[in-house]
Design a protein around this motif. Structure first.
Motif, PDB file in Angstrom:
ATOM      1  N   ALA A   1       4.501  17.541 102.650  1.00 36.26           N
ATOM      2  CA  ALA A   1       3.866  17.780 101.354  1.00 36.26           C
ATOM      3  C   ALA A   1       4.279  16.742 100.324  1.00 36.26           C
ATOM      4  O   ALA A   1       5.446  16.371 100.231  1.00 36.26           O
ATOM      5  N   VAL A   2       3.291  16.321  99.540  1.00 34.57           N
ATOM      6  CA  VAL A   2       3.523  15.347  98.469  1.00 34.57           C
ATOM      7  C   VAL A   2       2.876  15.888  97.207  1.00 34.57           C
ATOM      8  O   VAL A   2       1.695  16.240  97.207  1.00 34.57           O
ATOM      9  N   GLY A   3       3.628  15.996  96.115  1.00 38.24           N
ATOM     10  CA  GLY A   3       3.097  16.434  94.828  1.00 38.24           C
ATOM     11  C   GLY A   3       3.188  17.932  94.642  1.00 38.24           C
ATOM     12  O   GLY A   3       3.415  18.687  95.583  1.00 38.24           O
ATOM     13  N   GLU A   4       3.020  18.360  93.383  1.00 37.19           N
ATOM     14  CA  GLU A   4       3.151  19.782  93.048  1.00 37.19           C
ATOM     15  C   GLU A   4       2.076  20.635  93.704  1.00 37.19           C
ATOM     16  O   GLU A   4       2.359  21.687  94.259  1.00 37.19           O
ATOM     17  N   VAL A   5       0.828  20.219  93.579  1.00 37.42           N
ATOM     18  CA  VAL A   5      -0.244  20.869  94.333  1.00 37.42           C
ATOM     19  C   VAL A   5      -0.322  20.025  95.587  1.00 37.42           C
ATOM     20  O   VAL A   5      -0.957  18.987  95.600  1.00 37.42           O
ATOM     21  N   PRO A   6       0.405  20.448  96.619  1.00 37.05           N
ATOM     22  CA  PRO A   6       0.712  19.520  97.701  1.00 37.05           C
ATOM     23  C   PRO A   6      -0.502  18.889  98.361  1.00 37.05           C
ATOM     24  O   PRO A   6      -1.469  19.565  98.686  1.00 37.05           O
ATOM     25  N   GLU A   7      -0.401  17.603  98.483  1.00 38.69           N
ATOM     26  CA  GLU A   7      -1.336  16.859  99.318  1.00 38.69           C
ATOM     27  C   GLU A   7      -0.663  16.741 100.671  1.00 38.69           C
ATOM     28  O   GLU A   7       0.534  16.489 100.766  1.00 38.69           O
ATOM     29  N   LEU A   8      -1.465  16.948 101.692  1.00 44.12           N
ATOM     30  CA  LEU A   8      -0.928  16.928 103.049  1.00 44.12           C
ATOM     31  C   LEU A   8      -1.643  15.849 103.843  1.00 44.12           C
ATOM     32  O   LEU A   8      -2.866  15.752 103.788  1.00 44.12           O
ATOM     33  N   PRO A   9      -0.899  15.057 104.598  1.00 42.26           N
ATOM     34  CA  PRO A   9      -1.539  14.023 105.405  1.00 42.26           C
ATOM     35  C   PRO A   9      -2.409  14.665 106.483  1.00 42.26           C
ATOM     36  O   PRO A   9      -2.148  15.777 106.923  1.00 42.26           O
ATOM     37  N   GLY A  10      -3.424  13.964 106.894  1.00 40.91           N
ATOM     38  CA  GLY A  10      -4.368  14.499 107.873  1.00 40.91           C
ATOM     39  C   GLY A  10      -3.963  14.280 109.311  1.00 40.91           C
ATOM     40  O   GLY A  10      -4.823  14.003 110.138  1.00 40.91           O
ATOM     41  N   CYS A  11      -2.691  14.392 109.622  1.00 44.03           N
ATOM     42  CA  CYS A  11      -2.275  14.196 111.009  1.00 44.03           C
ATOM     43  C   CYS A  11      -2.798  15.341 111.878  1.00 44.03           C
ATOM     44  O   CYS A  11      -2.951  16.467 111.413  1.00 44.03           O
TER      45      CYS A  11
END
Length: 131
Positions: free
Chosen positions: A69-79
């Motif tokens: 997770a990255v950021g407060e409203v998490p962005e998630l990589p598309g793995c």
């Protein structure tokens, strides 16, 4: 920061924060006095957890996706692994929604039938009860 401060900054009560810690979602160090001490980054982590819970993910699901997770409203990589886990959860939610919709339809039908039958009391009295 101590647990009370983290609770104040995030709006999440201390009991929930301890639960997140027990689930491996949040880390705390123990001070010499035995109190939990959280890093400043714990505020972001708790906000991420709350957003992911709001999306319907279980704490087990969150433990899996949180490291990405990255950021407060998490962005998630598309793995592929992450997408697979989230799609699986979405399928479970869809199945639950279908079951709930069927239950709602059945309950509505029972209510409609009961309304049509009318009646003054429940259970219906059909005779004298002797003991």
């Amino acid at each position: 920061m101590r647990i009370g401060e983290l609770a104040r900054l995030t709006g999440v009560n201390a009991h929930q924060l301890r639960y997140y810690e027990a689930q491996g979602l949040l880390e705390a160090e123990r001070g010499a006095n035995g109190y939990r001490e959280y890093a400043e980054s714990a505020v972001l982590r708790v906000r991420q957890i709350r957003h992911l819970l709001g999306a319907g993910l279980s704490s087990e699901d969150i433990a899996y996706v949180l490291p990405c997770a990255v950021g407060e409203v998490p962005e998630l990589p598309g793995c592929p692994e992450l997408l697979g886990a989230m799609r699986s959860r979405l399928r479970r939610l869809d199945d639950q929604m279908e079951r709930i919709a069927r239950s709602r339809e059945a309950l509505t039908a029972y209510i409609d039938a009961a309304d049509r039958m009318g009646g003054d009391s429940y259970p219906p009295l059909t005779g004298t009860v002797t003991r």
